[in-house]
Design a protein around this motif. Structure first.
Motif, PDB file in Angstrom:
ATOM      1  N   LEU A 122      48.299  37.886 -35.291  1.00  0.00           N
ATOM      2  CA  LEU A 122      47.619  39.171 -35.419  1.00  0.00           C
ATOM      3  C   LEU A 122      46.629  39.400 -34.293  1.00  0.00           C
ATOM      4  O   LEU A 122      46.402  40.540 -33.873  1.00  0.00           O
ATOM      5  CB  LEU A 122      46.903  39.242 -36.768  1.00  0.00           C
ATOM      6  N   SER A 123      46.032  38.329 -33.790  1.00  0.00           N
ATOM      7  CA  SER A 123      45.073  38.460 -32.697  1.00  0.00           C
ATOM      8  C   SER A 123      45.706  39.160 -31.507  1.00  0.00           C
ATOM      9  O   SER A 123      45.098  40.031 -30.875  1.00  0.00           O
ATOM     10  CB  SER A 123      44.560  37.075 -32.297  1.00  0.00           C
ATOM     11  N   ALA A 124      46.959  38.781 -31.194  1.00  0.00           N
ATOM     12  CA  ALA A 124      47.660  39.416 -30.077  1.00  0.00           C
ATOM     13  C   ALA A 124      48.169  40.803 -30.448  1.00  0.00           C
ATOM     14  O   ALA A 124      48.088  41.745 -29.651  1.00  0.00           O
ATOM     15  CB  ALA A 124      48.817  38.530 -29.625  1.00  0.00           C
ATOM     16  N   LEU A 125      48.690  40.949 -31.650  1.00  0.00           N
ATOM     17  CA  LEU A 125      49.253  42.234 -32.062  1.00  0.00           C
ATOM     18  C   LEU A 125      48.190  43.329 -32.155  1.00  0.00           C
ATOM     19  O   LEU A 125      48.426  44.478 -31.768  1.00  0.00           O
ATOM     20  CB  LEU A 125      49.941  42.087 -33.423  1.00  0.00           C
ATOM     21  N   MET A 126      47.001  42.977 -32.660  1.00  0.00           N
ATOM     22  CA  MET A 126      45.962  43.974 -32.895  1.00  0.00           C
ATOM     23  C   MET A 126      45.228  44.362 -31.618  1.00  0.00           C
ATOM     24  O   MET A 126      44.720  45.479 -31.512  1.00  0.00           O
ATOM     25  CB  MET A 126      44.974  43.443 -33.935  1.00  0.00           C
ATOM     26  N   GLY A 127      45.193  43.441 -30.644  1.00  0.00           N
ATOM     27  CA  GLY A 127      44.488  43.761 -29.410  1.00  0.00           C
ATOM     28  C   GLY A 127      43.028  44.102 -29.682  1.00  0.00           C
ATOM     29  O   GLY A 127      42.451  43.696 -30.698  1.00  0.00           O
ATOM     30  N   PRO A 128      42.406  44.901 -28.820  1.00  0.00           N
ATOM     31  CA  PRO A 128      40.980  45.203 -29.010  1.00  0.00           C
ATOM     32  C   PRO A 128      40.693  46.337 -29.997  1.00  0.00           C
ATOM     33  O   PRO A 128      39.547  46.506 -30.411  1.00  0.00           O
ATOM     34  CB  PRO A 128      40.520  45.606 -27.600  1.00  0.00           C
ATOM     35  N   PHE A 129      41.709  47.095 -30.397  1.00  0.00           N
ATOM     36  CA  PHE A 129      41.436  48.284 -31.198  1.00  0.00           C
ATOM     37  C   PHE A 129      42.246  48.376 -32.496  1.00  0.00           C
ATOM     38  O   PHE A 129      42.054  49.304 -33.276  1.00  0.00           O
ATOM     39  CB  PHE A 129      41.695  49.549 -30.370  1.00  0.00           C
ATOM     40  N   GLY A 130      43.166  47.461 -32.741  1.00  0.00           N
ATOM     41  CA  GLY A 130      44.031  47.566 -33.909  1.00  0.00           C
ATOM     42  C   GLY A 130      43.312  47.295 -35.223  1.00  0.00           C
ATOM     43  O   GLY A 130      42.253  46.662 -35.267  1.00  0.00           O
ATOM     44  N   THR A 131      43.912  47.786 -36.293  1.00  0.00           N
ATOM     45  CA  THR A 131      43.386  47.584 -37.648  1.00  0.00           C
ATOM     46  C   THR A 131      44.507  47.082 -38.544  1.00  0.00           C
ATOM     47  O   THR A 131      45.657  47.491 -38.403  1.00  0.00           O
ATOM     48  CB  THR A 131      42.828  48.905 -38.223  1.00  0.00           C
ATOM     49  N   ALA A 132      44.159  46.193 -39.464  1.00  0.00           N
ATOM     50  CA  ALA A 132      45.172  45.632 -40.360  1.00  0.00           C
ATOM     51  C   ALA A 132      44.641  45.576 -41.786  1.00  0.00           C
ATOM     52  O   ALA A 132      43.432  45.571 -42.016  1.00  0.00           O
ATOM     53  CB  ALA A 132      45.590  44.237 -39.899  1.00  0.00           C
ATOM     54  N   LEU A 133      45.575  45.528 -42.732  1.00  0.00           N
ATOM     55  CA  LEU A 133      45.251  45.358 -44.148  1.00  0.00           C
ATOM     56  C   LEU A 133      45.689  43.974 -44.593  1.00  0.00           C
ATOM     57  O   LEU A 133      46.744  43.486 -44.179  1.00  0.00           O
ATOM     58  CB  LEU A 133      45.972  46.405 -45.005  1.00  0.00           C
ATOM     59  N   TRP A 134      44.866  43.361 -45.460  1.00  0.00           N
ATOM     60  CA  TRP A 134      45.208  42.075 -46.078  1.00  0.00           C
ATOM     61  C   TRP A 134      45.143  42.292 -47.585  1.00  0.00           C
ATOM     62  O   TRP A 134      44.080  42.510 -48.134  1.00  0.00           O
ATOM     63  CB  TRP A 134      44.232  40.978 -45.643  1.00  0.00           C
ATOM     64  N   ILE A 135      46.306  42.256 -48.241  1.00  0.00           N
ATOM     65  CA  ILE A 135      46.402  42.623 -49.653  1.00  0.00           C
ATOM     66  C   ILE A 135      46.770  41.395 -50.469  1.00  0.00           C
ATOM     67  O   ILE A 135      47.702  40.662 -50.126  1.00  0.00           O
ATOM     68  CB  ILE A 135      47.470  43.720 -49.860  1.00  0.00           C
ATOM     69  N   SER A 136      46.048  41.165 -51.573  1.00  0.00           N
ATOM     70  CA  SER A 136      46.308  39.966 -52.372  1.00  0.00           C
ATOM     71  C   SER A 136      45.768  40.126 -53.782  1.00  0.00           C
ATOM     72  O   SER A 136      44.841  40.899 -54.029  1.00  0.00           O
ATOM     73  CB  SER A 136      45.656  38.742 -51.703  1.00  0.00           C
ATOM     74  N   ALA A 137      46.372  39.359 -54.691  1.00  0.00           N
ATOM     75  CA  ALA A 137      45.850  39.277 -56.058  1.00  0.00           C
ATOM     76  C   ALA A 137      45.059  37.984 -56.255  1.00  0.00           C
ATOM     77  O   ALA A 137      44.461  37.780 -57.303  1.00  0.00           O
ATOM     78  CB  ALA A 137      46.994  39.345 -57.072  1.00  0.00           C
ATOM     79  N   SER A 138      45.084  37.102 -55.260  1.00  0.00           N
ATOM     80  CA  SER A 138      44.353  35.827 -55.360  1.00  0.00           C
ATOM     81  C   SER A 138      44.012  35.352 -53.952  1.00  0.00           C
ATOM     82  O   SER A 138      44.442  34.292 -53.519  1.00  0.00           O
ATOM     83  CB  SER A 138      45.185  34.783 -56.099  1.00  0.00           C
ATOM     84  N   ARG A 139      43.226  36.142 -53.257  1.00  0.00           N
ATOM     85  CA  ARG A 139      42.923  35.833 -51.853  1.00  0.00           C
ATOM     86  C   ARG A 139      42.038  34.603 -51.737  1.00  0.00           C
ATOM     87  O   ARG A 139      41.016  34.478 -52.408  1.00  0.00           O
ATOM     88  CB  ARG A 139      42.240  37.038 -51.190  1.00  0.00           C
TER      89      ARG A 139
END
Length: 243
Positions: A74-91
């Motif tokens: 994700l570090s490479a995919l998101m670059g300096p401006f990307g945003t991501a979601l992390w979805i879980s029922a037991s994070r």
């Protein structure tokens, strides 16, 4: 009409197959995720974006290692401006740990739900949002039908999805373009102190559409993946000879 030669015909047929299987051209240029020799296992030697990747973990240690490995991607995919979601029922992810992989925690939106079926629903909806770079969902099991919905969503939005299957009861068949298993390895000691070196993993690419599975040992060093060599290590080229 000029007839195609064999090489051109084969290349055109391969591209048609890739499109039918979900490997569509991304909206931008190819992203270098720093996977080094692993890239040769992917179609066109390019990590598939706009696709859903599946990760299996049978133990807590493997789940933690998988989270770290995915954070590196994700570090490479998101670059300096990307945003991501992390979805879980037991994070279990500790958000400040993302800084190890060059990601500020505020670049993520964490969605904590009560039921696993809600995780899949939220992931399906999130993957349709082209404003996101990636969506990570933690579940135990996923049916082929549910995985197919996720894959159809990313083919339209070109968002990249990661399904982390911790303690999966039945791996089964899914529509995800790849299946991985990440196992933690002892890090190299620093000043004779064990356990404080760079994170290391045994990375197994179990399945990849139109690609070549293999096994590699990787280390996260200076913001990139780097191949390391251990006595048990089986390179991609060696795995082809054994297979």
């Amino acid at each position: 009409m000029v007839p195609l030669n064999k090489a051109d015909a084969f290349a055109a047929l391969q591209m048609d197959i890739l499109r039918l299987q979900g490997f569509k051209s991304s909206k931008g240029s190819a992203v270098d995720v720093g996977l080094g020799p692993i890239l040769h296992a992917f179609p066109k030697a390019t990590f598939p974006v706009g696709a859903v990747h599946e990760f299996l973990a049978s133990q807590c240690e493997e789940a933690a290692a998988t989270s770290g490995f995915v954070a590196g991607l994700l570090s490479a995919l998101m670059g300096p401006f990307g945003t991501a979601l992390w979805i879980s029922a037991s994070r279990t992810l500790f958000p400040p740990a993302l800084k190890t992989f060059g990601i500020q925690p505020d670049r993520f939106v964490f969605v904590d739900l009560q039921k696993e079926k809600d995780v899949l629903w939220a992931m399906d909806e999130a993957l349709k949002c082209g404003a996101l770079t990636a969506v990570v969902g933690e579940v135990h099991d996923i049916s082929f039908k549910a995985s197919r919905r996720l894959q159809l969503a990313v083919e339209q939005s070109q968002v990249t999805g990661f399904v982390l299957r911790n303690n999966a009861r039945k791996p089964g068949t899914t529509a995800c373009v790849s299946r991985w298993q990440i196992t933690p390895l002892p890090s190299d000691p620093v000043d004779d102190l064990p356990g404080v070196g760079f994170p290391q993993w045994k990375v197994e690419l179990l399945r990849i559409r139109n690609g070549k599975p293999g096994v590699w040992d990787l280390q996260w060093t200076n913001g990139r993946f780097q191949q390391v060599y251990k006595p048990h290590s089986v390179s991609h080229e060696q795995s082809k000879k054994v297979g």
